[in-house]
Design a protein around this motif. Structure first.
Motif, PDB file in Angstrom:
ATOM      1  N   PHE B 186       1.082  -1.239   0.097  1.00  0.00           N
ATOM      2  CA  PHE B 186       0.095   0.635   0.233  1.00  0.00           C
ATOM      3  C   PHE B 186       1.018   1.265   0.179  1.00  0.00           C
ATOM      4  O   PHE B 186       0.666   2.398  -0.565  1.00  0.00           O
ATOM      5  CB  PHE B 186      -0.860  -0.244   0.495  1.00  0.00           C
ATOM      6  N   LEU B 187       2.076   1.702   1.147  1.00  0.00           N
ATOM      7  CA  LEU B 187       2.768   2.309   1.086  1.00  0.00           C
ATOM      8  C   LEU B 187       3.281   1.919  -0.331  1.00  0.00           C
ATOM      9  O   LEU B 187       4.183   3.235  -1.016  1.00  0.00           O
ATOM     10  CB  LEU B 187       3.615   2.219   1.541  1.00  0.00           C
ATOM     11  N   ARG B 190       0.989   3.750  -2.855  1.00  0.00           N
ATOM     12  CA  ARG B 190       0.272   5.228  -2.316  1.00  0.00           C
ATOM     13  C   ARG B 190      -0.030   6.204  -1.815  1.00  0.00           C
ATOM     14  O   ARG B 190      -0.318   7.350  -1.629  1.00  0.00           O
ATOM     15  CB  ARG B 190      -1.286   5.323  -1.994  1.00  0.00           C
ATOM     16  N   SER B 191       1.969   6.146  -1.457  1.00  0.00           N
ATOM     17  CA  SER B 191       2.416   7.820  -0.731  1.00  0.00           C
ATOM     18  C   SER B 191       3.210   7.871  -1.711  1.00  0.00           C
ATOM     19  O   SER B 191       3.955   7.556  -2.383  1.00  0.00           O
ATOM     20  CB  SER B 191       2.938   6.006   1.065  1.00  0.00           C
ATOM     21  N   ARG B 192       3.654   9.214  -0.480  1.00  0.00           N
ATOM     22  CA  ARG B 192       4.559   9.653  -1.506  1.00  0.00           C
ATOM     23  C   ARG B 192       6.444   9.337  -1.072  1.00  0.00           C
ATOM     24  O   ARG B 192       7.272   9.440  -2.660  1.00  0.00           O
ATOM     25  CB  ARG B 192       4.833  10.931  -0.261  1.00  0.00           C
ATOM     26  N   TRP B 193       5.934   8.475   0.109  1.00  0.00           N
ATOM     27  CA  TRP B 193       7.582   7.382  -0.097  1.00  0.00           C
ATOM     28  C   TRP B 193       7.459   7.184  -1.380  1.00  0.00           C
ATOM     29  O   TRP B 193       8.804   6.475  -2.057  1.00  0.00           O
ATOM     30  CB  TRP B 193       7.777   7.374   1.365  1.00  0.00           C
ATOM     31  N   ARG B 195       6.055   6.979  -4.140  1.00  0.00           N
ATOM     32  CA  ARG B 195       6.707   7.281  -4.810  1.00  0.00           C
ATOM     33  C   ARG B 195       7.535   8.514  -5.495  1.00  0.00           C
ATOM     34  O   ARG B 195       7.881   7.742  -7.225  1.00  0.00           O
ATOM     35  CB  ARG B 195       5.171   8.642  -5.578  1.00  0.00           C
ATOM     36  N   TYR B 198      10.345   4.853  -6.417  1.00  0.00           N
ATOM     37  CA  TYR B 198       9.787   4.649  -8.065  1.00  0.00           C
ATOM     38  C   TYR B 198      10.270   5.347  -8.592  1.00  0.00           C
ATOM     39  O   TYR B 198      11.347   5.117  -9.673  1.00  0.00           O
ATOM     40  CB  TYR B 198       8.041   4.439  -8.372  1.00  0.00           C
ATOM     41  N   LEU B 199      10.411   6.971  -8.316  1.00  0.00           N
ATOM     42  CA  LEU B 199      10.678   8.147  -9.109  1.00  0.00           C
ATOM     43  C   LEU B 199      13.116   7.806  -9.166  1.00  0.00           C
ATOM     44  O   LEU B 199      13.337   8.358 -10.673  1.00  0.00           O
ATOM     45  CB  LEU B 199      10.474   9.427  -9.185  1.00  0.00           C
TER      46      LEU B 199
ATOM     47  N   HIS C 366      12.052  11.937 -16.569  1.00  0.00           N
ATOM     48  CA  HIS C 366      11.857   9.974 -15.921  1.00  0.00           C
ATOM     49  C   HIS C 366      11.747   9.807 -17.540  1.00  0.00           C
ATOM     50  O   HIS C 366      10.234   9.197 -17.551  1.00  0.00           O
ATOM     51  CB  HIS C 366      11.179  10.294 -14.684  1.00  0.00           C
ATOM     52  N   THR C 384       0.245  15.304  -1.244  1.00  0.00           N
ATOM     53  CA  THR C 384      -0.038  14.252  -0.526  1.00  0.00           C
ATOM     54  C   THR C 384      -0.654  15.305   1.048  1.00  0.00           C
ATOM     55  O   THR C 384      -0.572  15.927   1.419  1.00  0.00           O
ATOM     56  CB  THR C 384       1.663  14.302  -0.070  1.00  0.00           C
ATOM     57  N   GLY C 387       1.163  11.698   4.499  1.00  0.00           N
ATOM     58  CA  GLY C 387       1.813  10.989   3.883  1.00  0.00           C
ATOM     59  C   GLY C 387       1.735   9.832   2.761  1.00  0.00           C
ATOM     60  O   GLY C 387       2.341   9.792   1.582  1.00  0.00           O
ATOM     61  N   LEU C 388       0.178  11.022   2.251  1.00  0.00           N
ATOM     62  CA  LEU C 388      -0.352   9.977   1.006  1.00  0.00           C
ATOM     63  C   LEU C 388      -0.633  10.494  -0.220  1.00  0.00           C
ATOM     64  O   LEU C 388      -0.711  11.194   0.271  1.00  0.00           O
ATOM     65  CB  LEU C 388      -1.410   9.143   1.556  1.00  0.00           C
ATOM     66  N   LEU C 389      -0.812   9.893  -0.985  1.00  0.00           N
ATOM     67  CA  LEU C 389      -0.839  10.239  -2.282  1.00  0.00           C
ATOM     68  C   LEU C 389      -2.840  10.916  -2.671  1.00  0.00           C
ATOM     69  O   LEU C 389      -3.225   9.927  -2.731  1.00  0.00           O
ATOM     70  CB  LEU C 389       0.060  10.085  -3.223  1.00  0.00           C
TER      71      LEU C 389
END
Lengths: 341, 341, 520
Positions: B186-187, B190-193, B195, B198-199, C366, C384, C387-389
Motif C-alpha cells: 500500500f505504501l 499510494r504514499s509519497r515515499w 512514489r 519509484y522515481l 523520468h 500529499t 504521507g499518502l498521495l
C-alpha cells in the motif's frame, strides 16, 4: 637517467597505492611495537603463505571488475576445481603437482566459459548471474563428486608436499624462516595478470569495456571474445587457487571456501578498483590483499581474537570506500556533475 | 475466433510459472502435499523468509541491493535473545515486559542497521553493493564478538508464540507476513515515499532536479528494510528457539531470486510488489517439495541458481512482447527509427 | 597511418585555391531505406569531394542519422549504391566502410574516459589491425604523430576524462587520422565548444582539407553552417531537398527548406506595469567561484530576460545557483523583495523559482515513467496528505497541464520516452508550471527540437510572460535569445559584460558582442 626512473616510478605507484602502502607500513609498525614477534622473518613468510590463495583469486577478480562486471562465483569454481582434481587424482592414482594445477585450471576455464556464455548471450547483470552460477557450480560438483570430506591421510602426496615442504629455508637468529612454494604460483599469476592487462590488446580491451561499453563496440572490438577471456581467465585462476587452498589446509571440505568471495572483492576494491569498471591496478590489488591478510593474521598478535576479524575488515572497507566516495563527490559537486557514480 | 493479444508482462509470466509449479506438485504428491497440516506447516516456515524478501525488494527498487539483510537479521536476533535470556530482567520484571523489550530491541537493531546502510549510501555516496558488503561484515563481526560463535538459547515459553502460535488456526507469522505485504504494498503504491522511491530508481538525477529529497527516500527505504529484517529476526529466533551468527546464509541468494523473479528490475524503478508475494509462496512450495523429495541443500542451491538464471533470461527475452492467438494478425506497429544522432 | 595523402589521383586536387570538381571520395546514389511504417531515406543522392567541407542539415527524424549509419556500414539499405573512392557498393559492411576510410565521430565522441590520451587515439587502430602486443612507445609515437598533423599538443599520459570537450574532440579526430580516414563525419561537433575552441576546430578541419580528407559535419546551428562549409545538403523527411553552396542560402531560406514551411517569428514585446514595482527576482553581487562573480540582475513580472554568451561563461551555473543546485558563496537573492537562501531545489520551489534544465533527457524527465507521473513529480508535497498521495488531486494536476500545454500523445499514461523532443519539453514545462512559479528559468529550451516545435514553445513562453510570470531564457542561439527577450544580457567568463533592451540593439550587434567578449 634519474628523471626517467622517477617518472616510471611515478606512474607505477599511483596515489591510491601510495596511501595503501603507507597504511600497510603503519599497521606493520603498530603491530610490531605491540608484539615484536611480528618482525620475525618467518612471520612475514607466514603472511605471504596466508595471502597466496586470496592473491591469486584477487588477480582474477581485478580483471572482472576492470571490465565493469562483478563475479561472485569464483570461489565456487575454486572449490570445484580443487575438489574434482583431488578426487580424480585419488581415483586414478596420478600424483603430480603440475598435473593438479593443470587439471584444476582446465576445470576453472570450462566453468568460466559457462559464465561468459550465459552473461554474454543474454546480457545479464553480472552480479546476479554469477550468484546463480555460484550455486549451480557447487550443486553440480556435489552431484558428480558427492560431499565426502577428504582427510589429510587420503590426500595425494604431491599436494601435501606442496603445502608442507618449504621452498626455501633460512636460518635466522630467532628460528628458521620457511618460505612456502605458494609464492611460485602467486608471483607467476601476478606477473601474468600485469602483462595481460597492460601489454596485450585484450587486456586493454578489458579496461575499455569497463570504461565505455558502447565505444568498445563502435571500435569494432568483439565483445564476446573479451568476455570469454575475462571469465575463463578468472576461472583458470580460481582453479589454480583451488589447489593452493587444498595444499594449504591439507584436507578438503567441499562446503568450505564459498562465502569468502566478498572478502576478495573487498580487497580488490580497497586496492583502488571501482565497481563501475575501467579502473584498477595490479599493484593496488596486491596491496589491498596484503592489508587484509595482514589484518587477518595479526589480530591475534595484538591481543584480539579472530572474532574481531570480520568486524575490522568490514569497518576498514567502509571507511576506505567512504573516503574515496567523499573525494569523488566533492569533485563532482564542484564541477556540477550530476551522475550517481 | 476473435484474435486476442496477450501481453507477456513479467507478472503474467510469473503467475504462469506459479500455476505450472503448483499443478506439477499436485501431480507429484496430490493430497499428501495439499492438506491442512502441510499447508499450516509451510505457513510457519515462510514467515521469516518473506520479510527478508520484502527488504531485498524495496532495496532493489532503488536500483541497489542489500547484501547485509541476513547478518542484520542475525544480529538483531542475538540482541533480542540476550534480552530474553537475561536473568536479571526475567527475575525483576514480568514476562510481558521482557518480551516487549526484546521485540523493541530487535526492531531498533534492524532499523539502526538499515539506517546505517541508508546514510552511507545516500549521504556519503558509496555504491550499495560495497556498502552492504561492508555492513554485512560489520554486523556479522559484531555478532561474532558478542557471542563468540555460540548460540544464545533458552527463551521464555511465551515468546514461542511469535514463530509458532496460531490465530484462528492460521500461523501467526503467516498473518504477520500478509499484514506487512499489504501495508508495504500500500505504501509503495499510494504514499509519497513510494512514489519518490519509484522515481528515484527510474532516474535519480531527474528526481534531484524535481526537488525530491533523494537522501530522505534512500534512508527511509533502507531503514524500512532494516525494520522488516528485525521482524524477520523475531520470527526466526522464536521458531528455532536460538540465535546465532551464520544462520540462514542461503537466504541471501534466495531473497535475490525472489526479488528478481518477483518482477523487481535490478536497475531500479520498476516492479510490482505483489509479485514478491507470489514469488515467496512459489519458493516455499518448491522448498517443501524438495524436503519431501529429500533433496540435499547443495542440490537445492543448484535448482535455485538455475531458476534465477532461467528467470532473468526469460524476462530479458520474453517480457514486453505480445502473443496473438487467433486467425488475424494485428497490423505491424509503425515505428520510427530512433534518431541517435 | 595518415602518413600519405588521402587523395592519390593523378590530377591536382586544388587549382588556384579552389577544390576541383569531379573528384569524389563519397557518392551516394539513389539510396533508400525503409523501416516498418516509415520511409527513412528516399532516393537520396549526395556527393562529397576529396578535402571538401560539407554540411549535412536536417531536423531530428529527417533521415540524416540513417544516411550516416548507411554510409558507415553500421546499417544496411534497401536500394541504391554507395561509391567510396570509386568503388561501388550495393551492400556495405562496417569493415568495408572503415577500410575505405569512412570514420564517424558521434556526438558523445565514443572515447574511453579512464584510458590515456595516447591509448584512446590508438585503440581503434589496434583493434582494426589486431595489434596483439602493446608497445607503449609505439602507441605514443603514433598518437604524437597524429596530433602533430593537426598541429595540436596534448599530454599523452593523462586520462581522457580530465580533458575539456574541445580537447576530447581533438583526440577523436586524431583517432580518425590514425585509422587512415578519408572522410570524417562529425555529429554536431560544436555543441559544447567555446567560441575560441570552435575556431580551433575549424582550423583543424582545414588542416584535414589540406591533406585531402573530407569533413561532413552535421549541424543545426544555422549560422555556423554558413561560415564554414563549401557545400550544404539539406534533407527533409528522408528526401534530399537540395545541394546548395554557401552563398546561395541565408538563414530564413535554409529554415524554410528544412521544415518546408515558413516560420514567422514574432518578437516579444513587453510593457512595464506601473503597479508592479518590486521585481520578481533581484540578484545582488552573487558570487560563486570559479563559476561567476558579482552578478547583478533584476527581472520584473512579465519580462523575458535573455542571457547568452559563449560556452563556459557561467550561464548554466548561474541558473543552477538560483535553483539550489549550486549554492553561491556570497551575494543576495530576493524574490518579490524578500531575501531568500536557496541551498536546495526544494527551497527554490518554495521561493517560487522553477528551472527547465539544460539536459532534458537526463535532468528534466523520468523517461521510463508516464507523462502523468512526470507532470506531478515537482509537486508531490502538494498532492500529499498525511504521507499518502491524493490520487484525485494528482490526476487533476496532471490532466490540467497535459491539456493546457497540448501535449501530443494518446493519453497521459504513455511514457515520456516515446514522445518527440518538442512534446517532451512541453511535459517538462508543464511539470514546472504546476509548481506555480513566480520565476521560470529555461536553460537551452529548444535544443534538439525541430524548428516548428521551437516556435510553439516560444509562443508558450510569450504567453506565460504576458500573464505575469517573470522569465529568464538562457540560450546559445542568438536568434532565439534575440527574438524572445525584451532585455538581453551577455555573459562572458563569469561576468555580465553587457545588458541592453532588445530594441536598442540588432541581432548582428548582439552576435558581435558575444563573439568578441567585450561590451559594446
Amino acid at each position: 637517467m634519474s628523471r626517467l626512473r622517477n617518472s616510471r616510478l611515478g606512474t607505477f605507484v599511483g596515489r591510491q597505492e601510495s596511501v595503501l602502502l603507507l597504511i600497510l607500513l603503519a599497521y606493520g609498525l603498530l603491530v610490531g611495537t605491540v608484539n615484536p614477534t611480528f618482525y620475525k622473518l618467518d612471520n612475514l613468510f607466514q603472511i605471504i603463505r596466508a595471502s597466496a590463495g586470496t592473491m591469486i583469486l584477487a588477480m582474477g577478480a581485478l580483471v572482472v571488475l576492470a571490465s565493469g562486471g562483478i563475479d561472485v562465483s569464483f570461489t565456487a569454481v575454486a572449490i570445484f576445481g580443487g575438489y574434482a582434481t583431488v578426487r580424480i587424482m585419488m581415483a586414478s592414482g596420478i600424483d603430480n603437482i603440475l598435473f593438479a594445477f593443470a587439471l584444476s585450471g582446465i576445470f576453472g576455464m570450462v566453468l568460466g566459459a559457462t559464465n561468459a556464455l550465459v552473461i554474454h548471450r543474454f546480457r545479464l547483470q553480472t552480479l546476479i548471474a554469477t550468484l546463480g552460477t555460484q550455486s549451480i557450480f557447487v550443486g553440480v560438483m556435489t552431484l558428480i563428486f558427492g560431499t565426502k570430506f577428504v582427510p589429510v591421510g587420503d590426500m595425494p602426496d604431491s599436494i601435501v608436499w606442496f603445502g608442507t615442504e618449504p621452498m626455501l629455508t633460512l636460518t635466522m637468529p630467532g628460528g628458521a624462516a620457511r618460505l612456502t612454494w605458494f609464492v611460485v604460483p602467486m608471483i607467476l599469476m601476478i606477473v601474468l595478470t600485469w602483462f595481460l592487462l597492460n601489454r596485450t590488446l585484450i587486456g586493454r580491451t578489458v579496461y575499455a569495456m569497463g570504461s565505455s561499453r558502447e565505444a568498445t563496440e563502435r571500435a569494432g572490438a568483439a565483445l564476446w571474445k573479451t568476455q570469454a577471456f575475462i571469465y575463463m581467465y578468472v576461472g583458470m585462476l580460481a582453479g589454480f587457487m583451488g589447489i593452493v587452498y587444498t595444499a594449504h589446509v591439507r584436507s578438503l571440505n567441499p562446503i568450505s571456501l564459498v562465502g569468502d568471495e566478498l572478502f576478495v572483492i573487498a580487497a580488490v576494491v580497497l586496492g583502488g578498483a571501482k565497481l563501475t569498471g575501467g579502473v584498477g591496478t595490479v599493484s593496488g590489488t596486491v596491496l589491498g590483499v596484503l592489508i587484509i591478510t595482514t589484518l587477518q593474521t595479526t589480530l591475534i598478535l595484538i591481543g584480539l581474537s579472530s572474532s574481531w576479524m570480520r568486524f575490522f575488515v568490514g569497518g576498514i572497507l567502509l571507511i576506505s570506500v567512504s573516503i574515496m566516495a567523499i573525494r569523488t563527490n566533492r569533485e563532482n559537486l564542484r564541477n556540477l556533475i550530476f551522475h550517481s557514480e | 475466433m476473435q484474435p486476442r493479444t496477450i501481453h507477456l508482462t513479467k507478472l503474467f509470466l510469473l503467475l504462469s510459472a506459479f500455476v505450472i509449479v503448483a499443478l506439477l506438485i499436485y501431480g507429484m504428491f496430490g493430497s499428501r502435499f495439499y492438506n491442512t497440516r502441510n499447508l499450516i506447516s509451510m505457513g510457519f516456515q515462510v514467515g521469516e523468509f518473506a520479510f527478508l524478501c520484502m527488504a531485498m525488494a524495496i532495496a532493489m527498487l532503488t536500483g541497489g541491493i542489500d547484501l547485509s539483510i541476513v547478518s542484520n537479521m542475525n544480529l538483531a536476533g542475538i540482541l533480542a535473545a540476550y534480552v530474553l535470556t537475561n536473568e536479571a530482567l526475567l527475575a525483576g520484571t514480568s514476562v510481558g515486559t521482557v518480551l516487549l523489550l526484546a521485540v523493541t530491541v530487535a526492531l531498533v537493531s534492524g532499523l539502526a542497521g538499515g539506517i546505517l546502510n541508508g546514510l552511507i549510501i545516500a549521504k556519503i555516496g558509496v555504491h550499495s553493493v560495497l556498502t552492504t558488503i561492508g555492513t554485512m561484515m560489520l554486523f556479522a563481526g559484531f555478532g561474532m564478538i558478542l557471542t563468540g560463535g555460540r548460540g544464545v538459547v533458552g527463551f521464555p515459553d511465551a515468546f514461542s508464540y511469535v514463530g509458532n502460535g496460531t490465530l484462528l488456526g492460521i500461523p501467526f507469522p503467516f498473518l504477520l507476513m500478509l499484514l506487512f505485504f499489504a501495508a508495504v504494498g500500500f505504501l509503495l503504491k499510494r504514499s509519497r515515499w513510494g512514489r519518490s522511491l519509484y522515481l528515484y530508481g527510474s532516474n535519480p538525477i531527474a528526481s534531484k532536479f524535481s526537488g525530491i529529497n533523494n537522501a530522505g527516500t534512500i534512508v527511509t527505504t533502507y531503514a524500512l528494510a532494516g525494520l522488516l529484517t528485525g521482524i524477520s529476526a523475531l520470527i526466526m529466533i522464536s521458531r528455532t528457539n536460538s540465535a546465532r551468527v551464520g544462520y540462514g546464509e542461503s537466504y541471501l541468494l534466495q531473497a535475490i531470486v525472489v526479488s528478481v523473479m518477483g518482477t523487481m528490475d535490478p536497475h531500479g524503478g520498476s516492479g510490482r510488489f505483489s509479485g514478491i508475494l507470489v514469488s515467496v509462496i512459489l519458493l516455499q512450495l518448491l522448498s517443501s517439495a524438495f524436503t519431501r523429495l529429500g533433496i540435499t541443500p547443495f542440490a537445492r542451491g543448484l535448482v535455485y541458481g538455475s531458476i534465477l538464471l532461467l528467470i532473468i533470461i526469460a524476462y530479458e527475452t520474453l517480457a514486453g512482447r505480445s502473443v496473438t492467438i487467433g486467425k488475424e494478425r494485428p497490423p505491424r506497429a509503425a515505428g520510427r527509427p530512433v534518431d541517435s544522432m | 597511418m595518415g602518413s600519405g595523402p588521402a587523395y592519390a589521383g593523378p590530377e591536382p586536387l586544388f587549382q588556384e585555391g579552389r577544390l576541383m570538381a569531379g573528384r569524389y571520395v563519397l557518392q551516394v546514389k539513389g539510396l533508400s531505406k525503409a523501416f516498418p511504417g516509415v520511409q527513412a531515406l528516399d532516393q537520396v543522392n549526395m556527393s562529397v569531394g576529396f578535402g571538401e567541407v560539407h554540411c549535412l542539415v536536417g531536423e531530428n527524424g529527417s533521415g540524416k542519422s540513417t544516411l550516416i549509419r548507411s554510409v558507415s556500414g553500421s546499417q544496411g539499405f534497401d536500394s541504391g549504391s554507395i561509391v567510396l573512392n570509386g568503388n561501388e557498393y550495393t551492400h556495405l559492411s562496417a569493415r568495408q566502410a572503415m577500410n575505405e576510410g569512412v570514420q564517424v565521430i558521434y556526438q558523445d565522441l565514443s572515447l574511453f574516459p579512464h584510458l590515456t590520451v595516447a591509448e584512446n587515439i590508438a585503440f581503434n587502430w589496434m583493434v582494426r589491425d589486431d595489434v596483439r602486443l602493446i608497445r607503449p612507445k609505439e602507441i605514443a609515437a603514433r598518437a604524437k604523430d597524429a596530433l602533430i598533423q593537426l598541429r595540436e599538443n596534448l599530454d599523452l599520459t593523462g586520462p581522457v576524462k580530465n580533458l575539456s570537450m574541445a580537447q576530447k574532440q581533438i583526440v577523436a579526430i586524431s583517432r580518425a587520422l590514425v585509422l587512415d580516414a578519408k572522410i570524417i563525419f562529425m555529429d554536431e561537433p560544436t555543441t559544447a565548444l567555446t567560441r575560441y575552441e570552435i575556431d580551433s576546430l575549424f582550423r583543424i578541419i582545414h588542416e584535414l582539407r589540406e591533406k585531402g580528407i573530407a569533413t561532413v559535419f552535421v549541424s543545426h546551428k544555422l549560422d555556423e553552417v554558413f561560415r564554414e562549409s563549401d557545400n550544404i545538403t539539406v534533407i527533409r523527411d528522408g528526401k534530399k531537398i537540395g545541394d546548395f553552396t554557401t552563398d546561395s542560402l541565408d538563414e530564413e531560406t535554409l529554415a524554410y527548406h528544412m521544415t518546408g514551411r515558413t516560420i514567422l517569428y514574432t518578437p516579444y514585446e513587453y510593457t512595464a506595469d506601473a503597479n508592479r514595482q518590486t521585481p520578481v527576482l533581484e540578484v545582488r553581487n552573487l558570487t560563486r567561484e570559479p563559476h561567476f562573480r558579482d552578478l547583478n540582475l533584476s527581472v520584473c513580472a512579465g519580462e523575458i530576460v535573455g542571457i547568452t554568451g559563449p560556452l563556459g561563461a557561467g550561464r548554466t551555473e548561474f541558473a543552477l545557483s538560483l535553483f539550489g543546485l549550486n549554492p553561491p558563496d556570497s551575494g543576495e537573492i530576493l524574490v518579490d523583495g524578500i531575501p531568500r537562501t536557496i541551498p536546495t531545489p526544494v527551497a527554490a520551489i518554495n521561493a517560487g523559482i522553477a528551472l527547465v534544465p539544460e539536459d532534458r533527457h537526463v535532468q528534466g524527465l523520468h523517461q521510463k515513467n508516464a507523462i502523468r507521473e512526470n507532470l506531478v513529480a515537482g509537486v508531490l508535497d502538494e498532492v500529499t496528505k498525511w504521507g499518502l498521495l491524493d490520487s484525485d488531486a494528482a490526476e487533476s494536476v496532471a490532466n490540467s497541464w497535459f491539456e493546457q500545454l497540448s501535449v501530443k500523445a494518446v493519453s497521459p499514461e504513455v511514457s515520456v520516452g516515446t514522445l518527440s523532443g518538442g512534446n517532451q519539453q512541453r511535459v517538462v514545462i508543464g511539470k514546472w508550471l504546476a509548481t506555480r512559479p513566480r520565476l521560470l528559468i529555461l536553460d537551452g529550451p529548444t535544443v534538439g527540437i525541430d524548428v516548428a516545435s521551437k516556435s510553439t514553445i516560444h509562443e508558450i513562453v510569450h504567453e506565460l510572460a504576458r500573464q505575469g510570470m517573470a522569465i529568464i531564457i538562457i540560450s546559445d542561439e542568438i536568434p532565439e535569445v534575440y527574438k524572445n527577450s525584451n532585455r538581453i544580457i551577455v555573459m562572458y567568463d563569469g561576468v555580465f559584460i553587457h545588458e541592453t533592451n532588445r530594441e536598442d540593439i540588432d541581432q548582428e550587434g548582439l552576435r558581435t558582442i558575444v563573439e568578441q567578449g567585450v561590451p559594446a
